[in-house]
Design a protein around this motif. Structure first.
Motif, PDB file in Angstrom:
ATOM      1  N   ALA A   1     -33.374 -28.453 -59.291  1.00 43.85           N
ATOM      2  CA  ALA A   1     -33.732 -27.726 -58.069  1.00 43.85           C
ATOM      3  C   ALA A   1     -32.493 -27.056 -57.468  1.00 43.85           C
ATOM      4  CB  ALA A   1     -34.374 -28.678 -57.059  1.00 43.85           C
ATOM      5  N   VAL A   2     -31.360 -27.750 -57.507  1.00 46.33           N
ATOM      6  CA  VAL A   2     -30.103 -27.166 -56.992  1.00 46.33           C
ATOM      7  C   VAL A   2     -29.757 -25.916 -57.810  1.00 46.33           C
ATOM      8  CG1 VAL A   2     -27.611 -27.535 -56.658  1.00 46.33           C
ATOM      9  CG2 VAL A   2     -29.204 -29.382 -56.123  1.00 46.33           C
ATOM     10  N   GLY A   3     -29.893 -26.008 -59.128  1.00 45.60           N
ATOM     11  CA  GLY A   3     -29.566 -24.876 -60.011  1.00 45.60           C
ATOM     12  C   GLY A   3     -30.450 -23.669 -59.737  1.00 45.60           C
TER      13      GLY A   3
ATOM     14  N   LYS B   1     -30.972 -18.398 -57.092  1.00 46.82           N
ATOM     15  CA  LYS B   1     -31.717 -17.543 -56.153  1.00 46.82           C
ATOM     16  C   LYS B   1     -30.798 -16.942 -55.095  1.00 46.82           C
ATOM     17  CE  LYS B   1     -35.317 -18.086 -52.762  1.00 46.82           C
ATOM     18  NZ  LYS B   1     -35.874 -19.166 -51.983  1.00 46.82           N
ATOM     19  N   VAL B   2     -29.899 -17.746 -54.547  1.00 44.91           N
ATOM     20  CA  VAL B   2     -29.030 -17.245 -53.458  1.00 44.91           C
ATOM     21  C   VAL B   2     -27.654 -16.801 -53.990  1.00 44.91           C
ATOM     22  CG1 VAL B   2     -30.248 -18.618 -51.709  1.00 44.91           C
ATOM     23  CG2 VAL B   2     -28.163 -19.549 -52.761  1.00 44.91           C
TER      24      VAL B   2
ATOM     25  N   ALA C   1     -29.812 -21.399 -65.756  1.00 45.73           N
ATOM     26  CA  ALA C   1     -30.738 -20.976 -64.693  1.00 45.73           C
ATOM     27  C   ALA C   1     -30.302 -19.617 -64.135  1.00 45.73           C
ATOM     28  CB  ALA C   1     -30.790 -22.017 -63.587  1.00 45.73           C
ATOM     29  N   ALA C   2     -28.984 -19.415 -64.001  1.00 43.23           N
ATOM     30  CA  ALA C   2     -28.467 -18.161 -63.442  1.00 43.23           C
ATOM     31  C   ALA C   2     -28.688 -16.989 -64.387  1.00 43.23           C
ATOM     32  CB  ALA C   2     -26.979 -18.305 -63.131  1.00 43.23           C
ATOM     33  N   SER C   3     -28.769 -17.267 -65.685  1.00 42.91           N
ATOM     34  CA  SER C   3     -28.903 -16.175 -66.664  1.00 42.91           C
ATOM     35  C   SER C   3     -30.366 -15.846 -66.967  1.00 42.91           C
ATOM     36  CB  SER C   3     -28.159 -16.538 -67.955  1.00 42.91           C
ATOM     37  OG  SER C   3     -28.826 -17.599 -68.593  1.00 42.91           O
TER      38      SER C   3
END
Ligand SMILES: O=C(O)C(=O)C[C@]1(C(=O)O)C=C[C@@H](O)C=C1
Length: 98
Positions: free
Chosen positions: A38-40, A45-46, A95-97
């Protein structure tokens, strides 16, 4: 009867406890990775960076203190946390990619 065939009740008792502890570790790790997922997603997202070295330094210092109080090797404790956090960062990068 040889030692390989005789059931050793003392050892079996120790191993039962080890198995319970290993199960608890797996359950705790599963919960930790559930929340870091969830943190990832939130960080992606932000657009926050996957790693936060300042936070990690605080975590490592705290864990080393706790380890010393518990008579656990602080070096081992740091390596253990580092291993977990590195895996979390890898997940955050994925997650960022996405
Ligand atoms: O607290 C965060 O910012 C997280 O992403 C979690 C976590 C961790 O697993 O504890 C992982 C990566 C960061 O570098 C710091 C801590």
């Amino acid at each position: 009867m040889t030692s390989s065939t005789k059931p050793d009740r003392v050892l079996a008792g120790f191993r039962k406890s080890i198995d319970n502890i290993d199960a608890a570790l797996i359950h705790m790790l599963a919960e930790r990775f559930r929340i870091t997922q969830a943190v990832g997603e939130y960080k992606a997202k932000v657009t926050l960076p996957p790693a936060d070295p300042a936070r990690e330094q605080e975590q490592i210092a705290r864990l080393r203190r706790l380890a010393e109080e518990s008579e656990l090797d602080p070096e081992f404790s740091e390596k253990f946390l580092r291993f977990i956090i590195d895996e979390v960062i890898r997940h955050h990068e994925q997650a960022a990619s996405r």
